[in-house]
Write an enzyme that holds these catalytic residues in place. Structure first.
Site, PDB file in Angstrom:
ATOM      1  N   ASN A   8       0.878  -1.173   0.000  1.00  0.00           N
ATOM      2  CA  ASN A   8       0.000   0.000   0.000  1.00  0.00           C
ATOM      3  C   ASN A   8       0.917   1.226   0.000  1.00  0.00           C
ATOM      4  O   ASN A   8       1.450   1.593   1.045  1.00  0.00           O
ATOM      5  CB  ASN A   8      -0.891  -0.033   1.253  1.00  0.00           C
ATOM      6  CG  ASN A   8      -1.696   1.254   1.405  1.00  0.00           C
ATOM      7  OD1 ASN A   8      -1.792   2.053   0.473  1.00  0.00           O
ATOM      8  ND2 ASN A   8      -2.273   1.447   2.585  1.00  0.00           N
ATOM      9  N   LYS A  10       0.218   4.233  -0.349  1.00  0.00           N
ATOM     10  CA  LYS A  10      -0.413   5.456   0.180  1.00  0.00           C
ATOM     11  C   LYS A  10      -0.129   6.618  -0.779  1.00  0.00           C
ATOM     12  O   LYS A  10       0.072   6.389  -1.961  1.00  0.00           O
ATOM     13  CB  LYS A  10       0.065   5.725   1.611  1.00  0.00           C
ATOM     14  CG  LYS A  10      -0.069   4.471   2.493  1.00  0.00           C
ATOM     15  CD  LYS A  10       0.031   4.752   3.953  1.00  0.00           C
ATOM     16  CE  LYS A  10      -0.181   3.445   4.713  1.00  0.00           C
ATOM     17  NZ  LYS A  10      -0.224   3.621   6.146  1.00  0.00           N
ATOM     18  N   GLY A 172       2.260   2.532  10.662  1.00  0.00           N
ATOM     19  CA  GLY A 172       3.264   3.576  10.473  1.00  0.00           C
ATOM     20  C   GLY A 172       3.956   3.998  11.754  1.00  0.00           C
ATOM     21  O   GLY A 172       4.672   4.999  11.781  1.00  0.00           O
TER      22      GLY A 172
HETATM   23  P1  PGA Z   1       2.536   0.431   7.614  1.00  0.00           P
HETATM   24  O1  PGA Z   1       1.114   0.689   6.944  1.00  0.00           O
HETATM   25  O2  PGA Z   1       3.059  -0.881   7.100  1.00  0.00           O
HETATM   26  O3  PGA Z   1       3.388   1.587   7.185  1.00  0.00           O
HETATM   27  O4  PGA Z   1       2.319   0.402   9.088  1.00  0.00           O
HETATM   28  C1  PGA Z   1       0.215  -0.357   6.701  1.00  0.00           C
HETATM   29  C2  PGA Z   1      -1.059   0.183   6.112  1.00  0.00           C
HETATM   30  O5  PGA Z   1      -1.516   1.252   6.552  1.00  0.00           O
HETATM   31  O6  PGA Z   1      -1.648  -0.417   5.190  1.00  0.00           O
END
Ligand code: PGA
Length: 252
Positions: A8, A10, A172
């Site tokens: 993902n 983002k 995150g």
């Molecule tokens: P992260 O995000 O691996 O950076 O914690 C996961 C997500 O929000 O899909």
């Protein structure tokens, strides 16, 4: 069931950096087929680029959201039919960042999942509790309510969705749910899917929230963790490929 590893991205990327990242991922993954299914979800403007770079590679691609509406006067929205035009296999729906910043609620998330399915796109339905909810002992109640909204609308088609358990406090933050914490919630979600559909054995339940090469293998070894939804680590080719490799069963 084959595991599924989904990046993902983002709201990150550019034409140049996406090309570099995907080039490195494909190089490091080597010739498929791999032990797991692999996909990346990018911002809508880059779906055409993903289609041209990933077509035929074995890596699928998807969107990070989809409109609950079919078409028409919904400025700024992207429909499931549009995602289909660009070859999307997946669409993330109900990510906690959308629930939190865009006030998406259960019924809206369910309607988005329905739109995706209607176009033959697999919705990746995200559920997860905040730290306050976990500390108050509401984890199960919260995730079950979030999933219930979707299975209520989809009925027996619920077997066609992917679910992602993403504890909000782990996203995150570098804090990861322990394998035991994650497995406990995944088992709850699996049981809920079994009640909703007779084909719950088809549902993949991903874990997301600070999954890294260091913790992936142990998480992915849990019986009800069928893959990962990877944010930060999916932006680094080496980390993402290491997680894919950690998810694949060792063949001798
Ligand atoms: P992260 O995000 O691996 O950076 O914690 C996961 C997500 O929000 O899909």
């Amino acid at each position: 069931m084959k595991k599924l590893i989904v990046g993902n991205w983002k709201m990150n990327g550019s034409l140049a950096s996406n090309a570099e990242l995907l080039g490195a991922v494909l190089r490091q993954l080597g010739a498929g087929p791999w032990g797991s299914d692999v996909a990346v979800c990018a911002s809508a403007p880059y779906l055409a680029q993903l289609q041209s770079l990933l077509q035929g590679s074995g890596v699928a691609w998807g969107a990070q959201d989809v409109s609950a509406h079919e078409s028409g006067a919904y400025t700024g929205e992207v429909s499931a039919a549009m995602l289909k035009d660009f070859g999307c296999r997946y669409a993330i729906v109900g990510h906690s960042e959308r629930r939190q910043y865009h006030h998406e609620h259960g019924e809206l998330v369910a309607a988005k999942a329905r739109r995706a399915l209607d176009m033959g796109i697999t919705p990746i339905v995200c559920v997860g509790e905040t730290l306050a909810e976990r500390e108050a002992g509401y984890t199960e109640v919260v995730v079950k309510r979030q999933l219930a909204a979707v299975v209520h609308l989809l009925g027996h088609c619920s077997s066609e969705i992917v679910v992602a358990y993403e504890p909000v406090w782990a996203i995150g933050t570098g804090l990861t749910a322990t394998p035991e914490q994650a497995q406990a919630v995944h088992a709850v979600l699996r049981a809920q899917l079994r009640v909703a559909t007779t084909h719950a054995d088809r549902n993949r339940i991903l874990y997301g929230g600070s999954m890294t090469p260091a913790n992936a293998a142990e998480l992915l070894r849990q019986p009800d963790i069928d893959g990962g939804l990877i944010g930060g680590a999916s932006l680094k080719a080496e980390d993402f490929v290491q997680i894919v490799n950690a998810s694949a069963p060792v063949t001798v």
